[in-house]
Design an enzyme around this catalytic site. Structure first.
Site, PDB file in Angstrom:
ATOM      1  N   ARG A 147      67.267  97.929  -6.009  1.00 21.75           N
ATOM      2  CA  ARG A 147      66.062  97.068  -6.270  1.00 21.75           C
ATOM      3  C   ARG A 147      65.920  96.657  -7.918  1.00 21.75           C
ATOM      4  NH1 ARG A 147      61.466  99.776  -7.452  1.00 21.75           N
ATOM      5  NH2 ARG A 147      61.923 101.318  -6.066  1.00 21.75           N
ATOM      6  N   LYS A 188      65.783  75.702  -1.603  1.00 18.73           N
ATOM      7  CA  LYS A 188      65.864  74.093  -1.699  1.00 18.73           C
ATOM      8  C   LYS A 188      67.155  73.765  -2.017  1.00 18.73           C
ATOM      9  CE  LYS A 188      61.645  74.654  -0.392  1.00 18.73           C
ATOM     10  NZ  LYS A 188      60.342  74.581  -1.330  1.00 18.73           N
ATOM     11  N   ASP A 248      58.040  74.039 -12.960  1.00 12.59           N
ATOM     12  CA  ASP A 248      58.420  74.163 -11.451  1.00 12.59           C
ATOM     13  C   ASP A 248      59.453  73.000 -11.269  1.00 12.59           C
ATOM     14  OD1 ASP A 248      59.367  74.105  -8.680  1.00 12.59           O
ATOM     15  OD2 ASP A 248      57.155  74.695  -8.181  1.00 12.59           O
ATOM     16  N   TYR A 292      52.558  72.430  -6.237  1.00 11.68           N
ATOM     17  CA  TYR A 292      52.977  73.105  -4.711  1.00 11.68           C
ATOM     18  C   TYR A 292      51.659  73.624  -4.381  1.00 11.68           C
ATOM     19  CZ  TYR A 292      55.537  75.379  -1.231  1.00 11.68           C
ATOM     20  OH  TYR A 292      56.144  75.926   0.214  1.00 11.68           O
TER      21      TYR A 292
HETATM   22  C1  LIG Z   1      59.269  75.124  -1.616  1.00 11.62           C
HETATM   23  C2  LIG Z   1      58.647  75.081  -2.941  1.00 11.62           C
HETATM   24  C3  LIG Z   1      58.084  76.295  -3.587  1.00 11.62           C
HETATM   25  C4  LIG Z   1      57.853  77.662  -2.782  1.00 11.62           C
HETATM   26  O1  LIG Z   1      59.328  78.267  -2.700  1.00 11.62           O
HETATM   27  P1  LIG Z   1      59.808  79.030  -1.447  1.00 11.62           P
HETATM   28  O2  LIG Z   1      61.042  79.474  -1.500  1.00 11.62           O
HETATM   29  O3  LIG Z   1      59.310  78.557  -0.302  1.00 11.62           O
HETATM   30  O4  LIG Z   1      58.738  80.358  -1.469  1.00 11.62           O
HETATM   31  C5  LIG Z   1      57.415  76.067  -4.875  1.00 11.62           C
HETATM   32  N1  LIG Z   1      57.350  74.857  -5.470  1.00 11.62           N
HETATM   33  C6  LIG Z   1      58.066  73.473  -4.732  1.00 11.62           C
HETATM   34  C7  LIG Z   1      57.956  72.525  -5.449  1.00 11.62           C
HETATM   35  C8  LIG Z   1      58.622  73.763  -3.541  1.00 11.62           C
HETATM   36  O5  LIG Z   1      58.954  72.790  -3.263  1.00 11.62           O
END
Ligand SMILES: *Cc1c(COP(=O)(O)O)cnc(C)c1O
Length: 375
Positions: free
Chosen positions: A48, A197, A172, A100
Site C-alpha cells: 500500500r 483512457k 485534467d 468531468y
Molecule cells: C474518465 C474521466 C475521469 C475519471 O476517470 P476514472 O478513471 O473513470 O475514475 C476524469 N476526467 C476525465 C476528463 C475523464 O474522461
C-alpha cells in the site's frame, strides 16, 4: 534529450538483472523483508505504501509528463479526489464549467464536508476567471480539451493568473495525454490523467495519475493521503498501464488522424448542427489548441439537427460505434452525454460524444453516414 516516442516505446524494458527479461516484471508481493528495527534494505515496506511495479510505472509517467514526481492511483477519480482532499481546509477552488461531471458532483456534495468552497467558471473567459478569484483561492482546476464540449483553455494564461493569486493550476489532461500536450511545460503545477483512457488504451484497466511540476508540499500531501486512505493501484493495474504506455504515441497518432477525418465529414453534413473538435479551423479556441497541443486528440462531439430525439435515433442506428461510456480504447464508442450525466448536466440534449478508435477512418465515416442518413 530522449524524445517522448522513445521514452514510451522502451518504458519498463530495461533488461531485468536477474533473468535478462525485456518485459517488465509484475511484482505482486504485499510485504517486503525489512531489518528488525525496520530499515528497508530493498527500499520497500508494504504494497500500500509503494511497490516495485508501481514505482517503475510512476517513473515512466513522470518522464512522459516532464514531472518531478508522478503518483499512480486506482482510478482517475481517486487521483482527482486526492488532489482536492489534500488542500488545506478553507481553500477555495475554481472549477472549469465543462469539467468531468463527477468532479462537479464532488464539489456540490462533498466540498462542504471537506471545508472547501468552489466557484464554477468558464475557463475560456480569462476575465471571468480573474473575477472569480478570492484571497483563499488555492487551486484552479482546468480540463482541456474538456469533456464533452471539447473547450480548450489557455494553460499558460491560466498558470499566470493562478500564480499571480498565490494559487496552483491543475490540468485534467485525460483527453490529451502527454504526447499531445505538456501542461507542466506550459506552467501548470499538476497534471491529472484518467489512465483508464488513453494511457491504458485498451479498455481493460483502470488507473489515475497525478504528475507534479515540483516535489513540494502538495505532492507530499497527496502521497501521504494516498498511503493512509489506501488509494494505491494494484500492481497488476500498474503493469497494464506501463504496457499501454509503450504504444501510446503510435496509438495517439492514429486516433488523431481518424478523429480529424470524422470531424471533417461531420462538419460538412446537413443533419449535423455543430461539431466540437479543436482540430477544425472553425473551433472557437482552434488557435489556442494549435499553440499548446501537438495534435488535437481522438475525442469529439457533435449536435444532431433535431435535438434529443434525433441524437438518440442516430446513436441507435450506429453499428461500428458501440453505445458505451468511457473513451480512449481501440474501438470507437458513442454516447448521449446528457443521458449519463443526469440532473447536473449542462450538455446540449442533441449532443453525441464520439471516442474515435483505431478502425479504418473510411469505415467509421461510412457508419456515421448510414446512421445520419437513414430515418
Ligand atoms: C474518465 C474521466 C475521469 C475519471 O476517470 P476514472 O478513471 O473513470 O475514475 C476524469 N476526467 C476525465 C476528463 C475523464 O474522461
Amino acid at each position: 534529450m530522449t524524445r517522448i516516442e522513445t521514452l514510451a516505446a522502451r518504458a519498463g524494458s530495461t533488461p531485468d538483472p536477474s533473468s535478462g527479461a525485456l518485459a517488465p516484471p509484475l511484482q505482486l508481493a504485499t510485504t517486503f523483508e525489512h531489518t528488525p528495527d525496520v530499515q528497508l534494505p530493498h527500499g520497500f515496506l508494504y504494497q500500500r505504501y509503494d511497490n516495485p511495479t508501481q514505482r517503475e510505472t510512476e517513473r515512466v509517467l513522470a518522464a512522459l509528463d516532464g514531472a518531478a514526481r508522478a503518483l499512480l492511483f486506482p482510478t482517475g477519480m481517486a487521483a482527482g479526489a486526492t488532489a482536492l482532499q489534500a488542500l488545506p481546509a478553507g481553500s477555495h477552488v475554481l472549477l472549469c464549467d465543462d469539467s468531468y461531471f463527477s468532479f462537479r458532483v464532488i464539489a456540490r456534495d462533498w466540498f462542504p464536508r471537506w471545508g472547501l468552497a468552489c466557484t464554477i467558471v468558464d475557463f475560456t473567459d480569462l476575465d471571468a476567471v480573474r473575477a472569480a478569484l478570492r484571497p483563499e483561492t488555492r487551486l484552479l482546476w482546468a480540463e482541456t480539451p474538456s469533456n464533452p464540449l471539447l473547450k480548450v483553455s489557455d494553460i499558460a494564461a491560466l498558470a499566470g493568473i493562478a500564480h499571480g493569486a498565490g494559487a496552483r493550476l491543475l490540468v485534467d489532461g485525460t483527453f490529451a495525454p502527454p504526447t499531445l500536450q505538456q501542461p507542466l511545460a506550459l506552467g501548470a503545477d499538476v497534471v491529472m490523467h484518467s489512465a483508464t483512457k488513453y494511457l491504458g488504451g485498451h479498455g481493460d484497466v483502470m488507473g489515475g495519475v497525478l504528475s507534479f511540476r515540483d516535489d513540494g508540499e502538495h505532492a507530499a500531501a497527496c502521497h501521504g493521503l494516498r498511503l493512509l486512505a489506501g488509494a494505491t493501484a494494484s500492481p497488476f493495474a500498474a503493469w497494464m498501464i506501463l504496457r499501454g504506455v509503450r504504444s501510446l504515441p503510435a496509438r495517439m497518432d492514429w486516433h488523431c488522424r481518424n478523429a480529424q477525418a470524422v470531424a471533417e465529414f461531420l462538419a460538412g453534413h446537413a443533419r449535423v448542427e455543430k461539431v466540437h473538435y479543436p482540430g477544425l479551423p472553425g473551433h472557437p479556441q482552434h488557435a489556442v489548441a494549435a499553440r499548446q497541443m501537438r495534435q488535437f486528440g481522438g475525442m469529439l462531439s457533435f449536435e444532431a439537427a433535431g435535438g434529443r430525439e434525433a441524437a438518440l435515433a442516430v446513436a441507435a442506428r450506429m453499428r461500428l460505434f458501440t453505445n458505451a461510456t468511457s473513451l480512449g480504447s481501440t474501438e470507437s464508442l458513442v454516447e448521449h452525454r446528457a443521458s449519463i450525466e443526469g440532473p447536473l448536466s449542462t450538455t446540449p440534449e442533441g449532443l453525441l460524444r464520439l471516442s474515435v478508435g483505431l478502425e479504418h477512418a473510411g469505415d467509421l465515416v461510412a457508419d456515421l453516414a448510414q446512421a445520419l442518413e437513414a430515418g
